[in-house]
Write a protein that holds these residues in place. Structure first.
Motif, PDB file in Angstrom:
ATOM      1  N   PRO A  78      20.611   9.916 -25.111  1.00 11.69           N
ATOM      2  CA  PRO A  78      22.017  10.344 -25.261  1.00 11.69           C
ATOM      3  C   PRO A  78      22.741   9.681 -26.416  1.00 11.69           C
ATOM      4  CG  PRO A  78      21.798   8.846 -23.395  1.00 11.69           C
ATOM      5  CD  PRO A  78      20.408   9.138 -23.870  1.00 11.69           C
ATOM      6  N   ARG A  79      22.175   8.638 -27.012  1.00 11.52           N
ATOM      7  CA  ARG A  79      22.846   7.953 -28.128  1.00 11.52           C
ATOM      8  C   ARG A  79      22.517   8.625 -29.457  1.00 11.52           C
ATOM      9  NH1 ARG A  79      20.678   4.763 -24.701  1.00 11.52           N
ATOM     10  NH2 ARG A  79      18.810   4.453 -25.961  1.00 11.52           N
ATOM     11  N   SER A  80      21.241   8.739 -29.783  1.00  9.17           N
ATOM     12  CA  SER A  80      20.857   9.364 -31.055  1.00  9.17           C
ATOM     13  C   SER A  80      21.004  10.878 -31.004  1.00  9.17           C
ATOM     14  CB  SER A  80      19.410   9.013 -31.397  1.00  9.17           C
ATOM     15  OG  SER A  80      18.512   9.678 -30.521  1.00  9.17           O
ATOM     16  N   ARG A  81      20.796  11.452 -29.825  1.00  5.35           N
ATOM     17  CA  ARG A  81      20.775  12.901 -29.643  1.00  5.35           C
ATOM     18  C   ARG A  81      19.793  13.566 -30.607  1.00  5.35           C
ATOM     19  NH1 ARG A  81      25.656  16.123 -29.777  1.00  5.35           N
ATOM     20  NH2 ARG A  81      26.291  14.949 -31.605  1.00  5.35           N
ATOM     21  N   ALA A  82      18.750  12.819 -30.997  1.00  3.06           N
ATOM     22  CA  ALA A  82      17.698  13.382 -31.842  1.00  3.06           C
ATOM     23  C   ALA A  82      16.996  14.498 -31.085  1.00  3.06           C
ATOM     24  CB  ALA A  82      16.697  12.299 -32.233  1.00  3.06           C
ATOM     25  N   ASP A 107      16.097  13.645 -36.750  1.00  4.59           N
ATOM     26  CA  ASP A 107      16.904  12.432 -36.563  1.00  4.59           C
ATOM     27  C   ASP A 107      18.109  12.473 -37.498  1.00  4.59           C
ATOM     28  OD1 ASP A 107      17.950   9.867 -36.518  1.00  4.59           O
ATOM     29  OD2 ASP A 107      16.092   8.855 -37.088  1.00  4.59           O
ATOM     30  N   TRP A 108      19.288  12.782 -36.931  1.00  6.93           N
ATOM     31  CA  TRP A 108      20.513  12.863 -37.737  1.00  6.93           C
ATOM     32  C   TRP A 108      20.949  11.494 -38.239  1.00  6.93           C
ATOM     33  CZ3 TRP A 108      19.277  16.669 -34.422  1.00  6.93           C
ATOM     34  CH2 TRP A 108      19.620  17.982 -34.758  1.00  6.93           C
ATOM     35  N   ASN A 109      20.774  10.439 -37.440  1.00  4.91           N
ATOM     36  CA  ASN A 109      21.245   9.103 -37.833  1.00  4.91           C
ATOM     37  C   ASN A 109      20.582   8.619 -39.107  1.00  4.91           C
ATOM     38  OD1 ASN A 109      22.874   9.049 -35.596  1.00  4.91           O
ATOM     39  ND2 ASN A 109      21.520   7.764 -34.369  1.00  4.91           N
ATOM     40  N   ASN A 110      19.314   8.974 -39.291  1.00  7.46           N
ATOM     41  CA  ASN A 110      18.573   8.520 -40.465  1.00  7.46           C
ATOM     42  C   ASN A 110      18.271   9.646 -41.450  1.00  7.46           C
ATOM     43  OD1 ASN A 110      17.962   5.569 -39.850  1.00  7.46           O
ATOM     44  ND2 ASN A 110      17.256   6.576 -37.967  1.00  7.46           N
ATOM     45  N   ARG A 111      18.838  10.829 -41.194  1.00  5.11           N
ATOM     46  CA  ARG A 111      18.617  11.994 -42.064  1.00  5.11           C
ATOM     47  C   ARG A 111      17.129  12.199 -42.321  1.00  5.11           C
ATOM     48  NH1 ARG A 111      21.785  15.806 -42.200  1.00  5.11           N
ATOM     49  NH2 ARG A 111      20.943  16.434 -44.231  1.00  5.11           N
ATOM     50  N   MET A 112      16.367  12.227 -41.243  1.00  3.87           N
ATOM     51  CA  MET A 112      14.912  12.232 -41.371  1.00  3.87           C
ATOM     52  C   MET A 112      14.289  13.252 -40.431  1.00  3.87           C
ATOM     53  SD  MET A 112      12.518   8.813 -41.402  1.00  3.87           S
ATOM     54  CE  MET A 112      11.867   8.775 -39.726  1.00  3.87           C
ATOM     55  N   SER A 140       7.270   9.954 -21.386  1.00  2.00           N
ATOM     56  CA  SER A 140       7.421   9.325 -22.699  1.00  2.00           C
ATOM     57  C   SER A 140       8.862   9.316 -23.190  1.00  2.00           C
ATOM     58  CB  SER A 140       6.526  10.027 -23.733  1.00  2.00           C
ATOM     59  OG  SER A 140       6.852  11.399 -23.822  1.00  2.00           O
ATOM     60  N   LEU A 141       9.768   9.978 -22.454  1.00  2.00           N
ATOM     61  CA  LEU A 141      11.189  10.013 -22.817  1.00  2.00           C
ATOM     62  C   LEU A 141      12.013   9.578 -21.613  1.00  2.00           C
ATOM     63  CD1 LEU A 141      11.366  13.444 -24.705  1.00  2.00           C
ATOM     64  CD2 LEU A 141      11.309  11.170 -25.735  1.00  2.00           C
ATOM     65  N   PRO A 142      12.052   8.287 -21.319  1.00  2.00           N
ATOM     66  CA  PRO A 142      12.739   7.822 -20.111  1.00  2.00           C
ATOM     67  C   PRO A 142      14.228   8.128 -20.099  1.00  2.00           C
ATOM     68  CG  PRO A 142      12.115   5.969 -21.519  1.00  2.00           C
ATOM     69  CD  PRO A 142      11.410   7.181 -22.052  1.00  2.00           C
ATOM     70  N   GLU A 143      14.826   8.328 -21.283  1.00  2.00           N
ATOM     71  CA  GLU A 143      16.244   8.699 -21.360  1.00  2.00           C
ATOM     72  C   GLU A 143      16.421  10.114 -21.908  1.00  2.00           C
ATOM     73  OE1 GLU A 143      19.036   5.235 -22.387  1.00  2.00           O
ATOM     74  OE2 GLU A 143      17.260   4.874 -23.628  1.00  2.00           O
TER      75      GLU A 143
END
Length: 402
Positions: free
Chosen positions: A343-347, A361-366, A328-331
């Motif tokens: 590797p982009r969001s690093r969530a 999720d740091w990008n969306n502060r969520m 479920s996490l191909p990357e």
């Protein structure tokens, strides 16, 4: 009996006096029994309290948005709503924090804000967060061999492995995580941890371990050099917990209480399941409320919030990508007992079988928490649909804030 969703009629499991439908000791975690069991572990196996302390609960401000009708796709890729997906995926509780504020909170299947829900392998991330605190104090050096802390393991497969190998599940120790095989290593953990009795039809000469430490000492083989590859093996977390207990002289439940749960301002005391030697099962035996799991996720989002060292959180977000770590996490990647989405969001993600998830999720502060009781140990379509729904929620809440 067949599995049942929240929208289906509910069988009267553990209802009545005395109850007629009682989960079997051998299969309480299987459908449909897990729909009751995951919220009632203290009625099934011995547990130890993770005390919340006497301080006030940390505030969770509320600015709620009704996301029930939000357009998402179901596990087959068909149009659905968030409410529909939560029903399809056997959800017990679901909560979204946006900028530390409760944006959406739902309970199902009899769960309430005070219900403790089994975390399964999200417990690994809770344990590792406390390890990060001990590393920050200089009590544990991840670069040191495990045997520097647990010399008894010199005669096991962990000889030559570092603590970091254990944290990242890259030791070469031979361990089978075959959940459906009662004789596999993880099947033996079920017996050693006190979760299950030895199967009544098992070979009477089979040496079932009496407790988790005994099982660890039996694991003497390796399948590859330490550090060569990631392989998900729950027992690594238990080795880590024994390191933590050894260097502090405190049991795991006490460590999590004093170093994490009280400092988070948890609303409720949590608990761990314990084996016959009093060991709290670090790899999956933690139980807490939906809101307190969200508080844990928010602490991670706040880069440790002064509880866990910020550099530990940053290091955890930097895994080695390039290999498919999970269907479920191909990357995805794995680091310090957390999953990294890509590797982009690093969530960061804490994940457990049967559908447990904390998504940070740091990008969306969520922060999103989903507690579930799937009929199966894992379900890739459910997991993928859930991650897509979290992305849709982030978009919706982002636009609502504009």
């Amino acid at each position: 009996m067949q599995p049942y969703r929240n929208s289906d009629p509910h069988p009267p499991i553990m209802q009545g006096t005395p109850p007629i439908l009682v989960p079997p000791r051998l299969d309480w975690d299987r459908a449909p029994w897990n729909r009751w069991a995951f919220q009632n572990m203290r009625q099934i196996v011995p547990t130890v309290e993770v005390w919340r302390g006497t301080g006030p609960a940390s505030e969770l401000p509320r600015a709620e948005t009704n996301l029930d009708a939000l357009a998402v796709t179901d596990s087959l890729g068909r149009p659905s709503t968030l409410a529909g997906l939560l029903d399809e995926t056997y959800t017990d509780g679901f909560l979204v924090l946006k900028d530390g504020t409760v944006a959406y909170e739902r309970y199902f299947n009899g769960m309430t804000p005070r219900s403790l829900h089994l975390s399964q392998s999200m417990a690994k991330s809770v344990t590792a967060a406390v390890c990060g605190i001990l590393v920050g104090r200089g009590l544990i050096d991840p670069a040191k061999p495990v045997t520097a802390y647990l010399p008894e393991l010199a005669e096991t497969g962990w000889a030559g492995a570092t603590v970091q190998h254990v944290l990242d599940m890259t030791t070469g120790v031979k361990f089978s995580e075959a959940y459906t095989d009662r004789y596999s290593d993880i099947g033996q953990v079920d017996v050693a941890s006190g979760w299950k009795p030895a199967p009544p039809d098992s070979d009477p000469s089979f040496p079932w371990p009496a407790h988790v430490w005994e099982l660890i000492l039996r694991l003497k083989e390796t399948t590859r050099p330490h550090g060569a590859a990631f392989e998900y093996r729950s027992i690594e977390t238990d080795v880590l917990a024994f390191v933590m207990e050894r260097v502090t002289g405190r049991r795991l439940a006490e460590l999590v209480s004093g170093e994490l749960w009280q400092k988070l301002g948890a609303e409720e005391s949590a608990c761990f399941t314990v084996d016959s030697a009093g060991y709290a099962l670090a790899d999956g035996g933690f139980n807490a409320t939906l809101r307190d799991y969200a508080r844990f996720g928010q602490m991670i989002l706040d880069n440790g919030a002064g509880i866990v060292p910020a550099d530990w959180i940053e290091a955890t977000r930097n895994g080695v990508h390039g290999t498919q770590f999970s269907e479920s996490l191909p990357e995805g990647s794995y680091r310090n007992q957390f999953w990294i989405q890509d590797p982009r969001s690093r969530a960061l993600m804490c994940r457990g079988v049967f559908g447990q998830l904390i998504h940070v999720d740091w990008n969306n502060r969520m922060v999103t928490v989903k507690l579930s009781s799937f009929p199966d140990f894992s379900n890739t379509p459910y997991a993928v649909a859930t991650l897509k729904a979290i992305a849709a929620i982030a978009t919706e809440l982002g636009s609502a804030a504009e």
